[in-house]
Design a protein around this motif. Structure first.
Motif, PDB file in Angstrom:
ATOM      1  N   ALA A 299      13.255 -25.446  -8.521  1.00 45.76           N
ATOM      2  CA  ALA A 299      12.670 -24.927  -7.276  1.00 45.76           C
ATOM      3  C   ALA A 299      11.357 -25.637  -6.949  1.00 45.76           C
ATOM      4  O   ALA A 299      10.611 -26.043  -7.843  1.00 45.76           O
ATOM      5  CB  ALA A 299      12.437 -23.425  -7.409  1.00 45.76           C
ATOM      6  N   THR A 300      11.083 -25.733  -5.654  1.00 45.75           N
ATOM      7  CA  THR A 300       9.891 -26.435  -5.170  1.00 45.75           C
ATOM      8  C   THR A 300       8.597 -25.769  -5.627  1.00 45.75           C
ATOM      9  O   THR A 300       7.682 -26.437  -6.113  1.00 45.75           O
ATOM     10  CB  THR A 300       9.914 -26.491  -3.627  1.00 45.75           C
ATOM     11  N   ASN A 301       8.511 -24.446  -5.490  1.00 48.23           N
ATOM     12  CA  ASN A 301       7.255 -23.739  -5.774  1.00 48.23           C
ATOM     13  C   ASN A 301       7.282 -22.904  -7.056  1.00 48.23           C
ATOM     14  O   ASN A 301       6.376 -22.110  -7.292  1.00 48.23           O
ATOM     15  CB  ASN A 301       6.901 -22.832  -4.597  1.00 48.23           C
ATOM     16  N   TYR A 302       8.308 -23.105  -7.869  1.00 46.44           N
ATOM     17  CA  TYR A 302       8.463 -22.272  -9.060  1.00 46.44           C
ATOM     18  C   TYR A 302       8.875 -23.112 -10.265  1.00 46.44           C
ATOM     19  O   TYR A 302       9.646 -24.057 -10.144  1.00 46.44           O
ATOM     20  CB  TYR A 302       9.549 -21.209  -8.836  1.00 46.44           C
ATOM     21  N   ASN A 303       8.369 -22.697 -11.424  1.00 46.57           N
ATOM     22  CA  ASN A 303       8.873 -23.183 -12.708  1.00 46.57           C
ATOM     23  C   ASN A 303       9.895 -22.156 -13.176  1.00 46.57           C
ATOM     24  O   ASN A 303       9.559 -20.966 -13.317  1.00 46.57           O
ATOM     25  CB  ASN A 303       7.758 -23.280 -13.762  1.00 46.57           C
ATOM     26  N   ILE A 304      11.088 -22.600 -13.403  1.00 50.48           N
ATOM     27  CA  ILE A 304      12.107 -21.666 -13.890  1.00 50.48           C
ATOM     28  C   ILE A 304      11.843 -21.477 -15.373  1.00 50.48           C
ATOM     29  O   ILE A 304      12.017 -22.394 -16.176  1.00 50.48           O
ATOM     30  CB  ILE A 304      13.512 -22.177 -13.562  1.00 50.48           C
TER      31      ILE A 304
END
Length: 167
Positions: free
Chosen positions: A70-75
């Motif tokens: 994801a662009t704005n998240y660390n999974i």
């Protein structure tokens, strides 16, 4: 300088179910940690789901995995789901039969409808058995032939009863 870093996001594949012989359903995700009233993240790499199960897979449970970013998240956690494959419907019908009064019963036969994936009677782990109220000394008439006892891991078996005629 203000540096904005990615927020933590947990993704979980939602469990799914299908009937034996059908295509896999569309798999979906559940998210924990979305921000800014988002209902799903903006993807750098759109979710790609994988499972070893396909149209010909036997009844059972199979893991569903996902690969995404994801662009704005660390999974931070990527939880697999389970695909449950349930038995398909199969109907067993005894073929009509007849015999003469005081003769032995004939060998009963059947027709099975609903096989999938090129399956045949060889898919039975237990072939159908038959019972009837007609006895050697039963009067001339029509009696029900009842199939029962068939088993197969990929099918729920239903029965259809034809008539047996004694002449």
């Amino acid at each position: 300088t203000l540096t904005i870093t990615k927020a933590a996001l947990e993704v979980s594949v939602i469990d799914a179910t299908k009937v034996y012989g059908s295509e896999n359903p569309a798999f979906t995700l559940n998210y924990s940690g979305l921000k800014n009233n988002e209902t799903k993240p903006s993807w750098e790499k759109a979710p790609t789901f994988s499972t070893v199960a396909d149209k010909k897979s036997d009844v059972g449970s199979y893991q569903i995995s996902v690969d995404c970013s994801a662009t704005n998240y660390n999974i931070t956690k990527n939880n697999p789901g389970t695909l449950s494959i349930t038995p398909a419907a199969l109907t067993v019908k005894a073929n009509n039969a007849s015999r003469l009064y005081f003769d032995a019963d004939p060998e009963y036969t059947y027709v099975a409808t609903g096989f999938l994936n090129g399956d045949t009677d060889a898919s039975f782990t237990q072939t159908p058995k038959f019972k009837t109220d007609a006895t050697l000394t039963s009067n001339v008439g029509t009696y029900t032939i009842t199939p029962y006892g068939a088993e197969s891991k990929n099918y729920n078996i239903n029965y259809d009863d034809p008539k047996f005629q004694q002449v």
